[in-house]
Design an enzyme around this catalytic site. Structure first.
Site, PDB file in Angstrom:
ATOM      1  N   GLY A  74      -4.741   3.199  -8.281  1.00 27.68           N
ATOM      2  CA  GLY A  74      -4.921   3.354  -9.728  1.00 27.68           C
ATOM      3  C   GLY A  74      -4.049   4.414 -10.378  1.00 27.68           C
ATOM      4  O   GLY A  74      -4.209   4.745 -11.552  1.00 27.68           O
ATOM      5  N   ASP A 129       0.824  -1.210   0.000  1.00 32.31           N
ATOM      6  CA  ASP A 129       0.000   0.000   0.000  1.00 32.31           C
ATOM      7  C   ASP A 129       0.860   1.263   0.000  1.00 32.31           C
ATOM      8  O   ASP A 129       1.708   1.444   0.889  1.00 32.31           O
ATOM      9  CB  ASP A 129      -0.894  -0.072   1.261  1.00 32.31           C
ATOM     10  N   ASP A 175     -10.496   3.936  -1.753  1.00 36.93           N
ATOM     11  CA  ASP A 175     -11.122   2.901  -0.917  1.00 36.93           C
ATOM     12  C   ASP A 175     -12.631   2.767  -1.114  1.00 36.93           C
ATOM     13  O   ASP A 175     -13.343   3.758  -1.269  1.00 36.93           O
ATOM     14  CB  ASP A 175     -10.871   3.215   0.559  1.00 36.93           C
TER      15      ASP A 175
HETATM   16  C1  GLA Z   1      -5.565   2.051   2.688  1.00 34.91           C
HETATM   17  C2  GLA Z   1      -6.075   0.902   1.833  1.00 34.91           C
HETATM   18  C3  GLA Z   1      -7.115   0.114   2.589  1.00 34.91           C
HETATM   19  C4  GLA Z   1      -6.498  -0.407   3.890  1.00 34.91           C
HETATM   20  C5  GLA Z   1      -5.936   0.748   4.695  1.00 34.91           C
HETATM   21  C6  GLA Z   1      -5.149   0.249   5.896  1.00 34.91           C
HETATM   22  O1  GLA Z   1      -6.573   2.991   2.923  1.00 34.91           O
HETATM   23  O2  GLA Z   1      -6.595   1.379   0.607  1.00 34.91           O
HETATM   24  O3  GLA Z   1      -7.600  -0.963   1.813  1.00 34.91           O
HETATM   25  O4  GLA Z   1      -5.489  -1.343   3.576  1.00 34.91           O
HETATM   26  O5  GLA Z   1      -5.072   1.554   3.918  1.00 34.91           O
HETATM   27  O6  GLA Z   1      -4.542   1.269   6.616  1.00 34.91           O
END
Ligand code: GLA
Length: 416
Positions: free
Chosen positions: A216, A166, A237
């Site tokens: 993306g 991430d 998200d």
């Molecule tokens: C981001 C990701 C989520 C999750 C959070 C965790 O927002 O997009 O899917 O993994 O971090 O902190």
């Protein structure tokens, strides 16, 4: 579900086989058949979209070792494992501190990651973990910057099968520091960071699904497969609200050509069973994720799952659409008012059709008329309504009543 009983719809004819006669080349003698046994091709990692459960959508930062064991137990007990959900993925907040040797330790919520992985494996399931290319994860926990190989090796030693990576603090930690005001240079740095972890995972020799999470940016679908990505988030998200789910769905149109065995667009994890989604919204969310060949990572409260939620998540016919071995993502064929018609070509020449009412209900006063000709179909088409499980015939311009945010999902094995 809510279509008038006498419904009939048509489907599409596909499959044109073009055979081309190629003249044999003249002069060269035919090569001798090799005596070596043909090498067995290596199995493709994520040959179909990964299926499992991820801790974030329900537990967020509260997840513990006990919750992950419970999720594994429940995947087995509910029949979800048998339906195909094999990955038990720990999202953010498992991380502790790095020691003087750079080794990242778990925090108190996860006392022994190797033992946890062994437990999950003992159930015939696989286990996933989470990190990122920056110093910190989105939740502010330690991430992998400068420790990519070390972390990848540790994951492999633990027996990890899946990594979600991430972006989070990488923007501030690296992009804005190293390339202020140069977006293109920032994107190159970002791609390099994902490539670095892709290589590190590969060099462990363990097949580890590599899930890119950078929302993306920079048309990730164009470069992720080449750097070892098996799936990549295409948006920000998801939340358990219809508006957000529908917004994400709308952003997937046009991405179909980038998906295929081993590399998938990821419209984010499932919210089926979460928040205040209506039963219709849960049906539509799951049906459309299947049409998209999306990874199916449930994110609900497994021990307290309602029967109707379990029925959705374990609907074998809908899962078969998602997991179709051809791996061809569905596309929006057309929309008319607030109703959208999506199709997905399946192996064996079959076709899935989803008629989604993204707006208000369509009553008998002004039903929706499905145009089969627009789908390339001719004459009545017989298939199966995947939510009622009943046979259905679709005819051209047949009036269809639809309730708001609901979907008619039909599989036609022999479209004409
Ligand atoms: C981001 C990701 C989520 C999750 C959070 C965790 O927002 O997009 O899917 O993994 O971090 O902190």
């Amino acid at each position: 579900m809510r279509i008038s009983a006498s419904l009939s719809l048509v489907v599409l004819a596909c499959a044109a086989l073009a055979s081309s006669a190629t003249a044999p080349a003249a002069a060269k003698p035919a090569p001798k058949p090799s005596t070596k046994p043909a090498a067995k091709p290596a199995p493709i990692t994520a040959a179909t979209p990964p299926m499992g459960w991820n801790s974030w959508n329900f537990f967020a930062g509260k997840v513990t070792d006990k919750d992950i064991r419970g999720a594994a137990d429940n995947l087995v007990a509910t029949g979800m494992k048998d339906a195909g959900y094999v990955y038990v993925n720990i999202d953010d907040t498992w991380e502790g501190d790095r020691d003087a040797d750079g080794v990242l330790h778990t925090n108190a919520k996860f006392p022994d990651m190797k033992a946890l992985a062994d437990y999950v494996h003992s159930k015939g399931l696989k286990i996933g973990i989470y990190s990122g290319p920056g110093n910190k994860t989105c939740g502010g926990y330690a991430a992998s910057l400068g420790h990519e190989e070390q972390d990848a090796k540790m994951y492999a030693d633990w027996g990890i099968d899946y990594l979600k990576y991430d972006e989070c603090s990488f923007t501030g930690d690296v992009l804005e520091k190293q390339a202020p005001d140069d977006k293109a240079a920032q994107m190159r740095l970002m791609i390099a960071a994902y490539e670095k972890m892709g290589k590190a995972l590969k060099s462990t020799g363990r097949p580890i699904v590599f899930s890119l999470c950078q929302y993306g940016w920079d048309a990730v679908w164009e470069w992720a497969p080449a750097i070892g990505g098996n799936l990549w988030r295409t948006t920000g998200d998801i939340t358990p609200r219809w508006d957000r789910i529908y917004a994400i769905l709308s952003q997937q149109d046009g991405l179909a050509k980038y998906a295929g065995p081993g590399h998938w667009n990821d419209p984010d994890m499932l919210e089926v069973g979460n928040g205040r989604l209506s039963i219709q919204e849960n049906w539509s969310h799951f049906a459309m994720w299947a049409m998209l060949a999306a990874p199916l990572l449930a994110g609900n409260d497994l021990p307290n799952m309602k029967p109707e939620v379990k029925a959705i998540l374990t609907n074998k016919d809908v899962i078969a659409i998602d997991q179709d071995r051809l791996g061809k993502q569905g596309t929006r064929a057309y929309s008319d008012g607030e109703v959208e018609v999506w199709t997905r070509h399946l192996s064996g020449g079959a076709l899935a059709i989803a008629v989604l009412d993204a707006g208000d209900s369509r009553y008998s006063t002004h039903p929706f008329h499905l145009n089969l000709t627009k789908l390339g179909l001719h004459g009545p088409q017989t298939g199966k309504d995947l939510w009622t499980g009943k046979p259905i015939t679709l005819t051209n311009n047949q009036p269809i009543e639809l309730t708001s945010h609901n979907v008619l999902l039909v599989r036609i094995d022999a479209p004409k």
